[in-house]
Structures are given as structure tokens and as C-alpha cells.
Design an enzyme around this catalytic site. Structure first.
Site, PDB file in Angstrom:
ATOM      1  N   SER A 162       3.157   5.634   5.040  1.00 55.10           N
ATOM      2  CA  SER A 162       3.228   6.223   6.374  1.00 55.10           C
ATOM      3  C   SER A 162       3.962   5.270   7.299  1.00 55.10           C
ATOM      4  O   SER A 162       5.114   4.937   7.039  1.00 55.10           O
ATOM      5  CB  SER A 162       1.818   6.541   6.880  1.00 55.10           C
ATOM      6  OG  SER A 162       1.869   7.250   8.106  1.00 55.10           O
ATOM      7  N   THR A 163       3.324   4.792   8.361  1.00 57.66           N
ATOM      8  CA  THR A 163       3.989   3.944   9.344  1.00 57.66           C
ATOM      9  C   THR A 163       4.579   2.700   8.678  1.00 57.66           C
ATOM     10  O   THR A 163       3.873   1.941   8.026  1.00 57.66           O
ATOM     11  CB  THR A 163       2.990   3.506  10.428  1.00 57.66           C
ATOM     12  OG1 THR A 163       2.336   4.661  10.951  1.00 57.66           O
ATOM     13  CG2 THR A 163       3.691   2.758  11.543  1.00 57.66           C
ATOM     14  N   HIS A 188       4.711  10.156   5.192  1.00 59.10           N
ATOM     15  CA  HIS A 188       4.432  10.932   6.397  1.00 59.10           C
ATOM     16  C   HIS A 188       5.638  10.883   7.326  1.00 59.10           C
ATOM     17  O   HIS A 188       5.962   9.836   7.886  1.00 59.10           O
ATOM     18  CB  HIS A 188       3.222  10.356   7.148  1.00 59.10           C
ATOM     19  CG  HIS A 188       1.953  10.406   6.373  1.00 59.10           C
ATOM     20  ND1 HIS A 188       0.882   9.565   6.631  1.00 59.10           N
ATOM     21  CD2 HIS A 188       1.548  11.194   5.341  1.00 59.10           C
ATOM     22  CE1 HIS A 188      -0.111   9.841   5.808  1.00 59.10           C
ATOM     23  NE2 HIS A 188       0.271  10.821   5.014  1.00 59.10           N
ATOM     24  N   MET A 280      -0.862   3.996   8.923  1.00 58.26           N
ATOM     25  CA  MET A 280      -2.088   4.172   9.698  1.00 58.26           C
ATOM     26  C   MET A 280      -3.048   5.108   8.979  1.00 58.26           C
ATOM     27  O   MET A 280      -2.627   5.975   8.225  1.00 58.26           O
ATOM     28  CB  MET A 280      -1.761   4.785  11.065  1.00 58.26           C
ATOM     29  CG  MET A 280      -1.049   3.876  12.029  1.00 58.26           C
ATOM     30  SD  MET A 280      -0.902   4.663  13.666  1.00 58.26           S
ATOM     31  CE  MET A 280       0.271   5.970  13.321  1.00 58.26           C
ATOM     32  N   ASP A 283      -5.370   8.236   4.684  1.00 54.84           N
ATOM     33  CA  ASP A 283      -4.855   9.205   3.718  1.00 54.84           C
ATOM     34  C   ASP A 283      -4.502   8.508   2.402  1.00 54.84           C
ATOM     35  O   ASP A 283      -3.788   7.511   2.398  1.00 54.84           O
ATOM     36  CB  ASP A 283      -3.612   9.899   4.284  1.00 54.84           C
ATOM     37  CG  ASP A 283      -3.118  11.028   3.392  1.00 54.84           C
ATOM     38  OD1 ASP A 283      -3.937  11.604   2.650  1.00 54.84           O
ATOM     39  OD2 ASP A 283      -1.910  11.328   3.441  1.00 54.84           O
TER      40      ASP A 283
END
Length: 348
Positions: A162-163, A188, A280, A283
Site C-alpha cells: 500500500s503506502t 492499493h 497503512m 490488510d
């Protein structure tokens, strides 16, 4: 807790107003200033010392991308890029993420102002805790991976991120040979940006990198990225496993979801090598725990090399990840786990 101080940089007064209104709706955030170009942004950064920048990709004079390169080289600061979701805009946003921006968000289309930048406050809050580093000059063109003998042991790599994940994924893909193990990746990000990311990776590095398609075979030498949008990426296990796109609601607050990808592989867990990278939230942590219990090899990126040590931390703390790996060693670790005759590479 002190509010997160944000500087909004965009040449459009309308966009600055929309961004500022959305950010000010979150009590965790304080918009301390606005700038319409790179020169104003430099002065504002010097005088206001913001915690986070929102930065327009396309600005008159020095572009947002050129300004970002300068910023990451001289004074690293968490940056959320704001871009149109056109092909040109999304390609520039991906370049920005590969050069150190923490997140990217699409500009609203005509008639979407009411719900514009709905996710931006969450992205800004996450970006505020990012672990950044100074950047040198970017490579000028495609990177040639030195030839190395690699004999695949029939295991499949699944990755969630993600991030900060775009930069991390580029580091991993750049270390893969053309005949790398098959890989499925859930990152993401908005669908339009994922398409540009797949195209960039395919042009620059040795493996074949594509957006996943429903029922596409999972084969050696091909890396498939979740296309996002309305679909999760999953596996259809079997003697000849295939990718599956599942149209359903968000899972673990995301679509595509890493948990969906990991859980879909439980029927062939002993053939799976799973990795969770920077990001973050949580997940993928539960899905990884399920995979490990079923016999998969499970890795997580370490804290020092993660932009945000959220997803990997949760996978490590709940027992899903069996080993923490620095980003610069992740490609080698994945290859070792999927190569015939090496440690952790028993052929099912």
C-alpha cells in the site's frame, strides 16, 4: 496530539479550494498555507515548515514532478501527489511515486466536486508518519537485469502493498530475471494509476508485467497486478492455477484487498510464497496468518525500510509473517524461496 500541518500546492485556485475544504473537515489536519507554483511552494516550505505537502503533478513553470525530485534530494518531505487520471497524468503520478512521493490521488471529474478528494485526509494522515530518505538522480532508462541461472521450483509469489508500495515494488521487480517465478500483486491504488504502473514496469524491467485479467494463466516470467476499480484479484487454485477478478464490496476497507488475494490461495498454500510490503492499516495480515498456518512461506518488509510500517507490522505481530526482510534483500529472498534446490524451496 498536534494537528498535521499541510501545505496545498496547485496552480488551480478551484483545486486548492476543494483540497483545503476536504482537509479542513478532518480535525487531525491543519492547512497552514497554499501555493500556486514551485517558487511559492519553496518560500512557503521555508517559512511554514509543513508536515505534509499536497502537490499538483502538472504546474506551469517547474512541473510538480521536477519540484518533487528537487525536494527529495534536498529536503525530503511527505508528499501526496494530486493528478488527473488521464494517461499522461497517471504516468506522471507513477513517476512521482517511484521518486519518493508517498501517495497519489486523482482529481475529480466533471460533476464530482461534491465527493472530491474523499480519501485525501486519510492519505495525508498516513503520509505524515512516512519514513523518508534523500534521493539521488533517477535512472535514465530501462534497467538491464544481469543474466542469472534460475530454475523455478513451481512455487507462486503473492505480494500485498500500500503506502510506499510503488517504490518498493519497483525495487523488487528490478531484481527479478526474465524467467522469474510467477507473481500476483495487490497494490492499493486507483485503477488508472495501476495501469500506468504496469506499463512502466513492463517497459523498464526484465519480467513481463501486466494487469491481471480474469482466467489468465499464472505462468513463469509473468507478473500480474490487480487492476483495481470494481475488482479484487484472486487465484483459482489447481494443477494449472489461473488469476481471477472478483467484483464485490471492499474487504479490510480496500478493493483490491490483499486479504482476498491471500485467502484465495489457501487450497495450495504449500506452493505459495507470500510477502507484505510497506503500507497503512492491516490488510493482508489475517490472510497471511491463514496462509502460514496452511504451510506457505510468509515474509514481511522490515520497519527500517518501510515507508509506513503498518501492514507488515500487523502481519509480524499476529504471527502471520515468519521473517522480517529489508527491502533491498526482498527480491533475493523471494528468488531463494522459489528456486529449485535452494533453502525453503522444496518442490510440492
Amino acid at each position: 496530539m498536534k494537528p498535521i500541518r499541510v501545505l496545498v500546492v496547485d496552480d488551480s485556485a478551484t483545486m486548492r479550494r476543494l483540497i483545503t475544504m476536504r482537509l479542513r473537515s478532518d480535525l487531525r489536519i491543519e492547512v497552514v498555507g497554499e501555493a500556486s507554483d514551485a517558487a511559492e511552494a519553496r518560500a512557503a516550505i521555508s517559512s511554514l515548515s509543513p508536515d505534509v505537502l499536497t502537490l499538483d503533478v502538472e504546474m506551469p513553470g517547474q512541473s510538480g514532478l521536477d519540484f518533487l525530485r528537487e525536494l527529495m534530494r534536498l529536503r525530503p518531505l511527505p508528499v501526496v501527489m494530486v493528478s488527473s487520471e488521464t494517461q499522461k497524468g497517471s504516468a506522471a503520478a507513477i513517476e512521482a511515486l517511484c521518486r519518493g512521493a508517498v501517495e497519489c490521488v486523482g482529481k475529480p471529474r466533471m460533476g464530482e466536486a461534491a465527493n472530491a478528494f474523499a480519501d485525501l485526509p486519510t492519505l495525508v494522515v498516513g503520509a505524515s508518519s512516512a519514513n523518508l530518505r534523500k534521493r539521488g538522480p533517477a535512472p535514465a532508462g530501462p534497467i538491464a537485469m544481469p543474466a542469472r541461472p534460475f530454475r523455478w521450483n513451481n512455487k507462486i509469489v503473492l505480494i500485498g502493498s500500500s503506502t510506499g508500495g510503488v517504490d518498493a515494488l519497483e525495487t523488487i521487480i528490478s531484481g527479478m530475471p526474465a524467467n522469474c517465478p510467477p507473481m500476483l500483486i495487490t497494490q492499493h491504488m486507483p485503477a488508472s494509476f495501476l495501469a500506468s504502473f504496469a506499463q512502466r514496469m513492463n517497459m523498464r524491467y526484465a519480467p513481463h508485467v501486466v494487469l491481471a485479467e480474469n482466467n489468465a494463466p499464472i505462468v513463469q516470467g509473468t507478473i500480474q497486478l490487480a487492476p483495481g476499480g470494481d475488482h479484487h484479484l484472486a487465484m483459482m487454485p489447481g494443477l494449472r492455477p489461473r488469476a481471477a477478478l472478483i467484483a464485490s464490496e471492499k474487504v479490510s476497507s480496500h478493493r483490491p484487498s490483499v486479504d482476498v488475494l491471500f485467502d484465495s490461495a489457501l487450497g495450495m498454500a504449500e506452493r505459495i510464497v507470500a510477502a507484505i510490503l510497506t503500507g497503512m492499516g492491516a490488510d493482508g495480515a489475517l490472510g497471511m496468518l491463514n496462509l502460514r498456518r496452511a504451510g506457505a512461506t510468509c515474509l514481511a518488509q522490515d520497519e527500517a525500510s518501510s515507508v509506513v510500517w503498518g501492514m507488515p507490522r500487523m502481519a509480524w505481530c499476529n504471527g502471520g509473517a515468519e521473517k522480517l526482510v529489508p527491502l533491498n534483500g526482498m527480491a533475493a529472498e523471494l528468488l531463494a524461496a522459489t528456486e529449485r534446490g535452494l533453502r525453503g524451496s522444496r518442490t510440492p
